[in-house]
Write a protein that holds these residues in place. Structure first.
Motif, short mmCIF file in Angstrom:
data_model
loop_
_atom_site.label_atom_id
_atom_site.label_comp_id
_atom_site.label_asym_id
_atom_site.label_seq_id
_atom_site.Cartn_x
_atom_site.Cartn_y
_atom_site.Cartn_z
N LYS A 1 0.83 -1.21 0.00
CA LYS A 1 0.00 0.00 0.00
C LYS A 1 0.86 1.26 0.00
O LYS A 1 0.54 2.23 -0.68
N GLU A 2 1.96 1.23 0.76
CA GLU A 2 2.85 2.40 0.79
C GLU A 2 3.43 2.66 -0.60
O GLU A 2 3.53 3.79 -1.05
N THR B 1 0.66 4.13 -2.67
CA THR B 1 0.37 5.51 -2.27
C THR B 1 1.44 6.46 -2.82
O THR B 1 1.14 7.54 -3.32
N GLU C 1 -5.09 1.87 -3.66
CA GLU C 1 -4.20 0.91 -2.99
C GLU C 1 -4.96 -0.10 -2.14
O GLU C 1 -4.49 -1.22 -1.93
#
Lengths: 277, 277
Positions: free
Chosen positions: A263-264, A267, B222
């Motif tokens: 997810k990082e 993002t 995400e």
């Protein structure tokens, strides 16, 4: 009426001929390929065409080179005696370190070579894909050399605006080649590698926009691009390695079901991509 | 007048509501988010909106699920008692193996679940990005299950045509997930990894079409994609590895200045890409 010569009537050279003609120049085309000369003549893009470089070049006050980068030093060595004193030469090759120094070193003192990169290439090759409109809204990069004069820089900047380019910027040869290695060469390597990953013809009917977008540039002029890659090998390999590291980081996160890292990374990519819109 | 329910009013759910309304259905929207319901109502895409799933579902002869795949089994377990007998359920999740079996296993015997994949997602999330036109010319995949009836397959095929989809094809869950792993998931992993390769904001002014094309999908939801990746982990990892091998082959050719191999890889990618035009 001012006279410009264009050497090499491929997709870029043909486009330059057509656009310079629109801008009111007298245009002379130079290409050993008679069919390319005929096409340029038929389209009204050139006033005269020459398959023989021993004629016509002395009439030009500006000459634009649209030939393969590896051919340029050789061409200059063989034919620069044809130019009238003070002729301004422009070269548009896609890599600069490997081209600028060898040519500047052998260039006659009474000639000036300006390196430029109008960022508006096409994937297809040959004059049949040329289009005077390709310069519209394109980025235009000027890569000055110590030998360049302020008046020629002004002249070329002005020409870039007349061509229709949107943004004119100045980079060193190293900055240019580093930027190109990432934005252009790495993207082509990725597209080719993705298309070559495995057989995929049976998937044609299922593709959406994303696969088409990522592989559009996998249709590629293999002669020119292998040359450009080799002439920029060090910087391109560095970019490939950095991309491989980034891809491995994502692969490891997926392998470890490390949702947080995935997810990082998404993002970050989303935030970075927004700046390009 | 036939009544359809749409559960989850995001970009896909909102688009379904709008399109089904255009097709003359009575549309009921279901979403715990009051703002999404209000937007759908304001746009005239739904006749009634419900934040509470204990109302309205029994009026629907068809219900389309546009919620995150991981939520579907749980949702069915909690709310399937609300449906009238014979209701046809459609689910549109982007991966199928991980969704179909768990849901089919717990589904009431008098309900039917049909798995479909209209390939027309958007990168942006939320009903503000919904558009009834996204189905036009999209590919539509039907992933039948043993429990599906011929009459429902006919009904859904007909609906796909009415939505405006171009091509309807049938795949098994495994075929679907393999195809998605390559054409969609791998491309997103590549785009994210490329965008994350290193800082690049200073390059914004130099980008041409190729970098923009390759990174458009690096702007990504995400939450949804990390879920889709994890639910298809085995097949996606396999595709990533095959791509890494292909990229390494190109890298090695460049490292060794093996022009022949580079050209062969580009000739292959060019030939393969042409089939996608």
């Amino acid at each position: 009426m001012k006279t410009v010569g264009v050497v090499g009537l491929g997709v870029m050279g043909g486009s330059f001929c057509g656009r310079m003609k629109e801008l009111g120049w007298r245009v002379l085309g130079f290409d050993p390929n008679g069919r390319s000369l005929k096409t340029a003549r038929d389209k009204g893009w050139i006033d005269e065409g020459y398959a023989d470089f021993s004629q016509g070049l002395n009439q030009c006050e500006m000459v634009i080179f649209c030939i393969y980068p590896s051919l340029l030093p050789e061409w200059i060595g063989a034919w620069q005696n044809q130019f009238a004193s003070g002729t301004l030469l422009l070269e548009i090759s896609g890599v600069k370190r490997a081209v600028m120094e060898p040519v500047q070193k052998i260039l006659r003192n009474d000639l000036e070579l300006m390196s430029i990169h109008p960022m508006c290439g096409r994937e297809s090759k040959g004059i049949d894909h040329a289009d005077p409109k390709i310069f519209e809204q394109a980025n235009f990069i000027l890569i000055p050399h110590d030998k360049n004069t302020a008046s020629s820089i002004v002249k070329v900047s002005s020409l870039a605006k007349d061509l229709g380019c949107r943004n004119i910027s100045v980079l060193s040869a190293k900055e240019h080649d580093t930027m190109i290695a990432f934005l252009s060469q790495l993207t082509h390597v990725i597209a080719v590698s993705l298309m070559d990953t495995h057989e995929n013809e049976h998937l044609v009917e299922y593709t959406g926009d994303s696969f088409r977008d990522l592989t559009r540039i996998a249709s590629i002029n293999e002669e020119m691009w292998s040359e450009l890659f080799l002439l920029n090998k060090d910087l391109l390999l560095d970019e490939i390695h950095q991309f491989q590291d980034s891809l491995s980081a994502f692969e490891n996160a997926l392998q470890n079901e490390d949702e947080k890292t995935m997810k990082e990374m998404m993002t970050l990519s989303t935030a970075r991509r927004k700046k390009f819109d």
